[in-house]
Enzyme design. Structure first.
Site, PDB file in Angstrom:
ATOM      1  N   LYS A  80       0.860  -1.187   0.000  1.00 23.99           N
ATOM      2  CA  LYS A  80       0.000   0.000   0.000  1.00 23.99           C
ATOM      3  C   LYS A  80       0.891   1.231   0.000  1.00 23.99           C
ATOM      4  O   LYS A  80       1.975   1.232   0.569  1.00 23.99           O
ATOM      5  CB  LYS A  80      -0.862   0.012   1.271  1.00 23.99           C
ATOM      6  CG  LYS A  80      -2.108   0.823   1.138  1.00 23.99           C
ATOM      7  CD  LYS A  80      -3.239   0.014   0.520  1.00 23.99           C
ATOM      8  CE  LYS A  80      -4.488   0.837   0.351  1.00 23.99           C
ATOM      9  NZ  LYS A  80      -5.608   0.047  -0.147  1.00 23.99           N
ATOM     10  N   GLY A 180     -26.567   0.691   2.768  1.00 21.42           N
ATOM     11  CA  GLY A 180     -25.666   1.420   1.867  1.00 21.42           C
ATOM     12  C   GLY A 180     -25.944   1.088   0.418  1.00 21.42           C
ATOM     13  O   GLY A 180     -25.740  -0.052  -0.021  1.00 21.42           O
ATOM     14  N   GLY A 182     -24.560   2.645  -2.411  1.00 28.68           N
ATOM     15  CA  GLY A 182     -23.604   3.389  -3.229  1.00 28.68           C
ATOM     16  C   GLY A 182     -23.221   2.596  -4.465  1.00 28.68           C
ATOM     17  O   GLY A 182     -24.012   1.801  -4.989  1.00 28.68           O
ATOM     18  N   VAL A 184     -21.299   0.031  -5.004  1.00 33.88           N
ATOM     19  CA  VAL A 184     -21.391  -1.427  -4.899  1.00 33.88           C
ATOM     20  C   VAL A 184     -22.787  -1.839  -4.442  1.00 33.88           C
ATOM     21  O   VAL A 184     -23.398  -2.736  -5.027  1.00 33.88           O
ATOM     22  CB  VAL A 184     -20.333  -1.984  -3.911  1.00 33.88           C
ATOM     23  CG1 VAL A 184     -20.448  -3.502  -3.827  1.00 33.88           C
ATOM     24  CG2 VAL A 184     -18.929  -1.587  -4.331  1.00 33.88           C
ATOM     25  N   TYR A 186     -25.757  -0.520  -4.656  1.00 36.80           N
ATOM     26  CA  TYR A 186     -26.872  -0.443  -5.614  1.00 36.80           C
ATOM     27  C   TYR A 186     -26.752  -1.533  -6.689  1.00 36.80           C
ATOM     28  O   TYR A 186     -27.742  -2.187  -7.052  1.00 36.80           O
ATOM     29  CB  TYR A 186     -26.989   0.945  -6.258  1.00 36.80           C
ATOM     30  CG  TYR A 186     -28.395   1.155  -6.777  1.00 36.80           C
ATOM     31  CD1 TYR A 186     -29.376   1.671  -5.941  1.00 36.80           C
ATOM     32  CD2 TYR A 186     -28.761   0.760  -8.062  1.00 36.80           C
ATOM     33  CE1 TYR A 186     -30.688   1.798  -6.377  1.00 36.80           C
ATOM     34  CE2 TYR A 186     -30.073   0.883  -8.503  1.00 36.80           C
ATOM     35  CZ  TYR A 186     -31.027   1.412  -7.658  1.00 36.80           C
ATOM     36  OH  TYR A 186     -32.329   1.529  -8.072  1.00 36.80           O
TER      37      TYR A 186
HETATM   38  P1  NAD Z   1     -19.900   4.489  -1.954  1.00 33.21           P
HETATM   39  O1  NAD Z   1     -19.321   5.657  -1.240  1.00 33.21           O
HETATM   40  O2  NAD Z   1     -20.234   4.577  -3.390  1.00 33.21           O
HETATM   41  O3  NAD Z   1     -21.233   3.988  -1.184  1.00 33.21           O
HETATM   42  C1  NAD Z   1     -21.391   3.996   0.186  1.00 33.21           C
HETATM   43  C2  NAD Z   1     -22.871   4.247   0.448  1.00 33.21           C
HETATM   44  O4  NAD Z   1     -23.121   4.092   1.845  1.00 33.21           O
HETATM   45  C3  NAD Z   1     -23.305   5.673   0.076  1.00 33.21           C
HETATM   46  O5  NAD Z   1     -24.493   5.628  -0.698  1.00 33.21           O
HETATM   47  C4  NAD Z   1     -23.568   6.339   1.431  1.00 33.21           C
HETATM   48  O6  NAD Z   1     -24.568   7.329   1.380  1.00 33.21           O
HETATM   49  C5  NAD Z   1     -23.986   5.135   2.259  1.00 33.21           C
HETATM   50  N1  NAD Z   1     -23.854   5.300   3.707  1.00 33.21           N
HETATM   51  C6  NAD Z   1     -22.874   5.914   4.403  1.00 33.21           C
HETATM   52  N2  NAD Z   1     -23.118   5.824   5.722  1.00 33.21           N
HETATM   53  C7  NAD Z   1     -24.288   5.142   5.852  1.00 33.21           C
HETATM   54  C8  NAD Z   1     -25.057   4.708   6.965  1.00 33.21           C
HETATM   55  N3  NAD Z   1     -24.704   4.984   8.227  1.00 33.21           N
HETATM   56  N4  NAD Z   1     -26.205   4.020   6.737  1.00 33.21           N
HETATM   57  C9  NAD Z   1     -26.596   3.728   5.472  1.00 33.21           C
HETATM   58  N5  NAD Z   1     -25.888   4.105   4.378  1.00 33.21           N
HETATM   59  C10 NAD Z   1     -24.750   4.801   4.568  1.00 33.21           C
HETATM   60  O7  NAD Z   1     -18.871   3.294  -1.668  1.00 33.21           O
HETATM   61  P2  NAD Z   1     -18.771   1.901  -2.437  1.00 33.21           P
HETATM   62  O8  NAD Z   1     -17.689   1.981  -3.447  1.00 33.21           O
HETATM   63  O9  NAD Z   1     -20.127   1.428  -2.830  1.00 33.21           O
HETATM   64  O10 NAD Z   1     -18.211   0.960  -1.265  1.00 33.21           O
HETATM   65  C11 NAD Z   1     -19.064   0.493  -0.240  1.00 33.21           C
HETATM   66  C12 NAD Z   1     -18.231  -0.330   0.752  1.00 33.21           C
HETATM   67  O11 NAD Z   1     -17.601  -1.432   0.065  1.00 33.21           O
HETATM   68  C13 NAD Z   1     -17.095   0.460   1.393  1.00 33.21           C
HETATM   69  O12 NAD Z   1     -16.905  -0.018   2.712  1.00 33.21           O
HETATM   70  C14 NAD Z   1     -15.881   0.092   0.549  1.00 33.21           C
HETATM   71  O13 NAD Z   1     -14.665   0.207   1.263  1.00 33.21           O
HETATM   72  C15 NAD Z   1     -16.193  -1.358   0.225  1.00 33.21           C
HETATM   73  N6  NAD Z   1     -15.527  -1.860  -0.987  1.00 33.21           N
HETATM   74  C16 NAD Z   1     -15.755  -1.252  -2.194  1.00 33.21           C
HETATM   75  C17 NAD Z   1     -15.125  -1.755  -3.335  1.00 33.21           C
HETATM   76  C18 NAD Z   1     -15.375  -1.143  -4.697  1.00 33.21           C
HETATM   77  O14 NAD Z   1     -15.030  -1.756  -5.712  1.00 33.21           O
HETATM   78  N7  NAD Z   1     -15.971   0.039  -4.779  1.00 33.21           N
HETATM   79  C19 NAD Z   1     -14.268  -2.863  -3.249  1.00 33.21           C
HETATM   80  C20 NAD Z   1     -14.074  -3.479  -2.006  1.00 33.21           C
HETATM   81  C21 NAD Z   1     -14.709  -2.956  -0.885  1.00 33.21           C
END
Ligand code: NAD
Length: 363
Positions: A80, A180, A182, A184, A186
Site C-alpha cells: 500500500k 448502503g 452506493g 457497490v 446499488y
Molecule cells: P460508496 O461511497 O459509493 O457507497 C457507500 C454508500 O453508503 C453511500 O451511498 C452512502 O450514502 C452510504 N452510507 C454511508 N453511511 C451510511 C449509513 N450509516 N447508513 C446507510 N448508508 C450509509 O462506496 P462503495 O464503493 O459502494 O463501497 C461500499 C463499501 O464497500 C465500502 O466499505 C468500501 O470500502 C467497500 N468496498 C468497495 C469496493 C469497490 O469496488 N468500490 C471494493 C471493495 C470494498
C-alpha cells in the site's frame, strides 16, 4: 515509534519513505509480503494527523492486501502507498510523477492502484513514469470502475453463504437487508432483485433509497432500523464497523454478507456471530472482486476472463466455510488460516524448486 519491532511483529518486508521537496511529495510505500507475487495495493492520499499515523495506516493496509490477494487465489502479495496531503488541494502532476519514479525504482516489487483520495487521472500521471500501476484509463487497457465486479463477487458470495446457511443458493423469495446503496450496494441490489430476492434497504442518501424503492420494489427503513429487521441476509455495504457490541444484539438474520471493508468492529465480534449461529462472510474474501478485476490488467485486461475469476468467489466461499466447519472455527479466523496456509504452501513449493535447481547445477 520504533519501526523494526513493528515490522518484525507481522513480518513486513520493506518500508519506503518517498520525499521530493520540489514536487511536495511525502509518501510511504509499505510492502508486507511478496511470497505469492508482486505486492499490489492502492495509493491513498489523506491529511494524516501525524507521520506515525501515516506509517501505521500504510503498514496495516498493506498487510490486509496480502490476506485479500492470498484468499482470492491471486499470485500477488500485499502493499500500500499513503501520500500525506490533502487530495482536494495538494495534488499536482509533479507530485504523482515523483511518486511514479519511486514506484518504478522498486522494479516491480510493488504495483499501485486507485484508493481513497486518488483517481484514474492520478494513475494516468503515475503511468507516465512506471508500468507498475493499475486502474489507469480504459484507453490504456484498464478494467474501468471496479464496483460492478465487486458487486458481482458479493452476489456470488451471498449465494454461497445462502447454500451453506439456508441449504440453497436460490435467492428467490429470500429477504436481504442492504445497508448502503452506493456504487457497490446499488449494483448488488440490482443483482439480488433480478434473482428474485426481496429487498429491505437504508442509506443516508434519500435519493438512493427512493431509486431502489421505485426501480427494485425495495422496502425502505431508517439508517438505524436496518440492523434489527427480520431477514435472511444482512448485507453491510456502507462504512466499516457495522458489526459491533450494539448492533450484534439487534441482528435478526441468518447470514451477514456484504461489501464493506472492516465489517467487524473488532475480531471478537466475529466470534460472537459464530456463537449466535449467524454465518459471517469474511469481508476481504467476499469483496475481492474489484481486486481480482484490477489484477487481470496485469495480464492484458480480458473482461470475460476477469468475470469468470470473480464468479469463482462462489467456490472460494464454499471452500472457506467447509474449512471453518471441519476445524470448528469462526469463518473470519478460517479465512485468515486459509490465506496464511496458501502463503506457507507457496513458500514450500518455491524452496523445493530452488533446492532442485541447486542439485541440478551441482551435477
Ligand atoms: P460508496 O461511497 O459509493 O457507497 C457507500 C454508500 O453508503 C453511500 O451511498 C452512502 O450514502 C452510504 N452510507 C454511508 N453511511 C451510511 C449509513 N450509516 N447508513 C446507510 N448508508 C450509509 O462506496 P462503495 O464503493 O459502494 O463501497 C461500499 C463499501 O464497500 C465500502 O466499505 C468500501 O470500502 C467497500 N468496498 C468497495 C469496493 C469497490 O469496488 N468500490 C471494493 C471493495 C470494498
Amino acid at each position: 515509534m520504533d519501526l523494526f519491532p513493528y515490522l518484525a511483529a507481522d513480518d513486513y518486508e520493506q518500508l519506503v519513505f518517498c520525499h521530493d521537496k520540489a514536487a511536495g511529495l511525502k509518501a510511504i510505500i509499505a510492502i508486507h509480503d511478496t511470497t505469492l507475487g508482486p505486492a499490489l495495493g492502492g495509493c491513498r492520499m489523506w491529511t494524516y494527523a501525524s507521520e506515525a499515523d501515516a506509517v501505521t495506516d500504510a503498514l496495516r493496509l498493506a498487510r490486509g492486501m496480502t490476506y485479500k490477494a492470498a484468499a482470492a487465489g491471486l499470485n500477488l502479495g500485499g502493499g500500500k502507498t499513503v501520500v500525506i496531503g490533502n487530495p482536494k488541494s495538494d495534488k499536482s502532476e509533479a507530485l504523482f510523477r515523483a511518486l511514479g519514479r519511486y514506484i518504478q525504482s522498486l522494479g516491480g516489487r510493488y504495483i499501485t492502484a486507485e484508493d481513497v483520495g486518488t483517481s484514474v487521472v492520478d494513475m494516468d500521471i503515475i503511468h507516465k513514469e512506471t508500468d507498475f500501476v493499475t486502474g489507469v484509463s480504459q484507453a490504456y487497457g484498464s478494467g474501468g470502475n471496479p464496483s460492478p465486479m465487486t458487486a458481482l463477487g458479493v452476489f456470488r458470495g451471498i449465494q454461497a453463504s445462502a447454500k451453506t446457511a439456508l441449504g440453497t443458493d436460490d435467492l428467490a423469495g429470500k429477504t436481504i437487508a442492504i445497508q448502503g446503496l452506493g456504487s457497490v450496494g446499488y449494483a448488488l441490489a440490482q443483482l439480488l432483485h433480478e434473482a428474485g430476492g426481496r429487498l429491505i434497504v437504508s442509506d443516508i442518501n434519500p435519493d438512493a433509497v427512493s431509486r431502489a424503492v421505485s426501480e427494485l420494489n425495495a422496502t425502505a427503513v431508517g439508517v438505524s432500523e436496518i440492523f434489527g429487521v427480520q431477514c435472511d441476509i444482512f448485507a453491510p455495504c456502507a462504512l466499516g464497523a457495522a458489526i459491533n457490541d450494539e448492533t450484534l444484539e439487534r441482528l435478526r438474520c441468518k447470514v451477514v454478507a456484504g461489501s464493506a471493508n472492516n465489517q467487524l468492529a473488532e475480531p471478537r465480534h466475529g466470534d460472537v456471530l459464530h456463537q449466535k449461529g449467524i454465518l459471517y462472510a469474511p469481508d476481504y474474501v467476499i469483496n475481492s472482486g474489484g481486486l481480482i478485476n484490477v489484477a487481470d490488467e496485469l495480464e492484458g485486461y480480458n473482461p470475460e476472463r476477469a468475470r469468470a475469476k470473480v464468479e469463482n468467489i462462489y467456490q472460494i466461499m464454499l471452500d472457506l466455510y467447509s474449512v471453518a466447519m471441519r476445524e470448528n472455527l469462526p469463518s473470519h479466523l478460517a479465512a485468515d488460516h486459509m490465506a496464511q496456509a496458501r502463503i506457507e504452501q507457496m513458500k514450500q513449493v518455491r524452496s523445493t524448486f530452488i533446492r532442485g535447481e541447486k542439485a541440478a547445477w551441482g551435477r
